[in-house]
Structures are given as structure tokens and as C-alpha cells.
Write an enzyme that holds these catalytic residues in place. Structure first.
Site, PDB file in Angstrom:
ATOM      1  N   GLU A  47       0.832  -1.202   0.000  1.00 23.42           N
ATOM      2  CA  GLU A  47       0.000   0.000   0.000  1.00 23.42           C
ATOM      3  C   GLU A  47       0.870   1.256   0.000  1.00 23.42           C
ATOM      4  OE1 GLU A  47      -2.249  -3.093   2.566  1.00 23.42           O
ATOM      5  OE2 GLU A  47      -0.165  -2.569   2.060  1.00 23.42           O
ATOM      6  N   LEU A 200      21.156 -25.624  -6.743  1.00 20.92           N
ATOM      7  CA  LEU A 200      19.861 -25.166  -6.221  1.00 20.92           C
ATOM      8  C   LEU A 200      19.622 -23.686  -6.466  1.00 20.92           C
ATOM      9  CD1 LEU A 200      19.704 -27.102  -2.834  1.00 20.92           C
ATOM     10  CD2 LEU A 200      18.980 -27.854  -5.093  1.00 20.92           C
ATOM     11  N   ARG A 203      18.155 -20.468 -12.705  1.00 17.52           N
ATOM     12  CA  ARG A 203      18.900 -20.230 -13.932  1.00 17.52           C
ATOM     13  C   ARG A 203      17.982 -19.813 -15.074  1.00 17.52           C
ATOM     14  NH1 ARG A 203      21.421 -24.623 -11.525  1.00 17.52           N
ATOM     15  NH2 ARG A 203      20.512 -26.217 -12.864  1.00 17.52           N
ATOM     16  N   GLU A 247      13.492 -30.576  -2.196  1.00 16.74           N
ATOM     17  CA  GLU A 247      13.765 -31.162  -3.511  1.00 16.74           C
ATOM     18  C   GLU A 247      14.340 -32.573  -3.481  1.00 16.74           C
ATOM     19  OE1 GLU A 247      15.407 -29.336  -6.813  1.00 16.74           O
ATOM     20  OE2 GLU A 247      14.369 -27.433  -6.595  1.00 16.74           O
TER      21      GLU A 247
END
Length: 328
Positions: A47, A200, A203, A247
Site C-alpha cells: 500500500e 539449487l 537459472r 527437492e
């Protein structure tokens, strides 16, 4: 509201410990006077950004925001409710109320008391989805945990040797990098670290700076450049993480599922059959098929090149907000 949600969603992964809010200031004739999303690190709030862009033109305009304007004091800046009152805005639309008990409903109540027309609930489902990480942290006291799995048709994540590059194609891998760009932290197990030495990072062109912090699930020696979690339950100490992406590998996925700390699953399925190989998940504590039903709800499914993405969300009952994890 859809445009405000899009602004906030684009900021996901950069605003923790605050929510990724989106905001627009709109003139009576429909012209957009100001756009804002919560800035990296959580300040300024959306805001404040939108009102600063609108300037004096905000007088008599409408302000559309994905979250109720904050109404509690912070050393990091003024309340958004104060800024709105000073701006001369005549109409405020907020998708959802702030679950923080210090503001919850009070910001909108104060605006109404000052003679500003207020609406809420418009676009609520979309706003909740865009801020799911922060809302999970508010409700459960920990980040929203997303588990990513790349599988063959027969549910394998690697050959018996451990080779897993690459099960999925380029389009699926690009989607993973986009998910990383909207994540505060990404986690793997020590086995994955030793076997793959994963970077990790992100890219995708233009998003390289959005690479998340890296975490390792291990009770072993610390590794330079990695934050250490000794167990899945350590996610409860991550006060500055809204979204955590898990992952790999199988042991790590199993540990988080067994602890019931996975809120969302991204399943990338490749059109290949491996046969004998490594399973994606081990024993997670279920002893009857009936216990597995009703836990997961399919939320999305689409083609990504030659692969298919399936998205599932954990079915949970909402809990109370926690002041310990409120926004600043």
C-alpha cells in the site's frame, strides 16, 4: 483485484517475514494511478508503494489490496491504515482480513469509521493462494512446505545406481526453476548433496538474483554456505521463511511426509519406465490403505513439454493465527 493478486504473486519468495501483498490505486475513471507490491525484506508494504506512486492523485481514488491494511505499530514504518487516511482515498477494497490479531478487522473498521467506503472478500480465494506461504506460517507457526518429486511412470526417481539426471525434460526443469524463484529456502538431504552437488539456484534469464537460501537436512557436520536443519521439525524455527521447497532425495521426502509437514506436492512425471530403481518415498507410518485417503486434494494438472505436472495439497483444518509469526 486480479491485477493486485498478480503483483503480489510475483513478489512471493522475496518478502518474508511479511506477506507478498499486491495493491493498486485507481482513479474514478478507471485509470491506474499507482501500483505496488511488498518490497524485498517486507518493507515498504504494498500500500505504501502504490500510494507513493499515486501521490496527490490518490485524493478521492480507490485502493485495491490483497490483504487488509496493517493497523499495528512497527519500528520499520508507519501503518498502512495511517497512510490511507492521510492520502484522501475514498474507497478501499481488501481481498482478505489480516489474520494477525493485532490488526484483524481493526484496519478496515478504522477506515470505515473515518468515512471511507470499504469492501472485503472480493478475490479472496485467489489472494489466499498467492499468499499461501505466509498464511500457513501465521496459522501453523512454520513455512508452507512444498515437496518436489520428479518420477518415471512407474514411480522411480533414479536407477539402482542412483543416476537421476535427467528424468524430466527441459520444460519441466524450467518450471522447477520458476518455483525456486518464488521460494525463500530450498532444502535437500546430505545424500543428495554428496551425490549430485546441486547448485539449487535459479537459472532463468532475468531471475538469477531470485535464487533462494539453501538448507541441508542433516545431523552431521555443518557445510559452508548451507543452513542446517537437524530434523523436519526444525521448520518451526524458520521465522523468516514463508515458503520452503524440499527437492530431495527419497529419505528427505519420506522424513517430511512421515512428520506430516508437507503442505503441497509438485509431481513431475516423465513418460519413461525405469523398472528396478529407487523409490520416491519409503514408509511414512501408514498401516492401512484407508488411512491414506482424504489427505491429499488434486489442485492442478498440465503438460510441460513431454512431461506432466500434478499438484496436490494437504487437506488441513485452519488454525488460529500466531502473534509470534506476525508481519512487521
Amino acid at each position: 483485484m486480479a491485477a493486485a493478486v498478480a503483483l503480489g504473486a510475483a513478489a512471493r519468495g522475496t518478502t518474508a517475514p511479511n506477506p507478498n501483498v499486491g495493491c493498486l490505486v485507481i482513479a474514478p475513471d478507471g485509470a491506474i494511478l499507482g501500483r505496488g507490491a511488498t518490497r524485498p525484506g517486507g518493507r515498504p508494504h504494498a500500500e505504501a508503494v502504490a500510494l507513493a506512486e499515486a501521490g496527490e492523485r490518490a485524493q478521492g481514488a480507490s485502493l485495491v489490496t490483497t490483504l487488509e491494511p496493517c493497523n499495528h505499530r512497527s519500528h520499520r514504518g508507519p501503518t498502512c491504515t495511517d497512510l490511507i487516511l492521510q492520502s484522501g482515498v475514498a474507497h478501499v477494497v481488501a481481498a482478505i482480513e489480516d489474520p494477525d490479531r493485532r490488526t484483524s478487522g481493526e484496519g478496515l473498521h478504522r477506515l470505515r469509521g473515518a468515512g471511507i467506503s470499504v469492501e472485503s472478500g472480493i478475490g479472496a480465494a485467489e489472494a489466499r493462494e498467492s499468499m499461501a506461504g505466509w498464511l500457513t506460517r501465521m496459522a501453523l507457526g512454520r513455512p508452507r512446505v512444498t515437496l518436489k518429486l520428479a518420477l518415471s511412470i512407474d514411480g522411480k526417481i533414479a536407477l539402482p545406481s542412483g543416476e537421476s539426471k535427467w528424468i524430466t525434460g527441459e520444460d519441466a526443469r524450467a518450471h522447477v526453476h520458476l518455483e525456486r524463484a518464488h521460494t525463500d529456502m530450498i532444502l535437500v538431504g546430505r545424500g543428495t548433496l554428496l551425490a549430485d552437488r546441486p547448485r539449487l539456484d535459479v537459472r532463468l534469464p532475468g531471475l538469477e538474483e531470485r535464487s533462494p537460501r539453501r538448507a541441508l537436512l542433516s545431523r552431521g557436520e555443518p557445510v559452508e554456505g548451507w543452513e542446517m536443519l537437524a530434523s523436519p521439525e526444525d521448520v518451526f524455527r524458520l521465522h523468516d521463511v514463508n515458503d520452503l521447497l524440499v527437492e530431495g532425495g527419497s529419505a528427505t521426502a519420506t522424513a517430511f511426509l512421515a512428520a506430516d509437514l508437507v503442505d503441497r506436492i509438485l509431481l513431475y512425471r516423465a513418460p519413461i519406465i525405469i523398472g528396478e530403481g529407487r523409490q520416491s518415498v519409503g514408509y511414512i507410518g501408514l498401516d492401512a490403505i484407508g488411512d491414506a485417503h482424504g489427505r491429499w486434494e488434486p489442485r492442478d494438472g498440465r503438460r510441460l513439454g513431454i512431461d506432466r505436472l500434478e499438484v496436490y495439497e494437504r487437506v488441513r483444518q485452519p488454525g488460529p493465527a500466531s502473534l509470534d509469526f506476525a508481519r512487521d
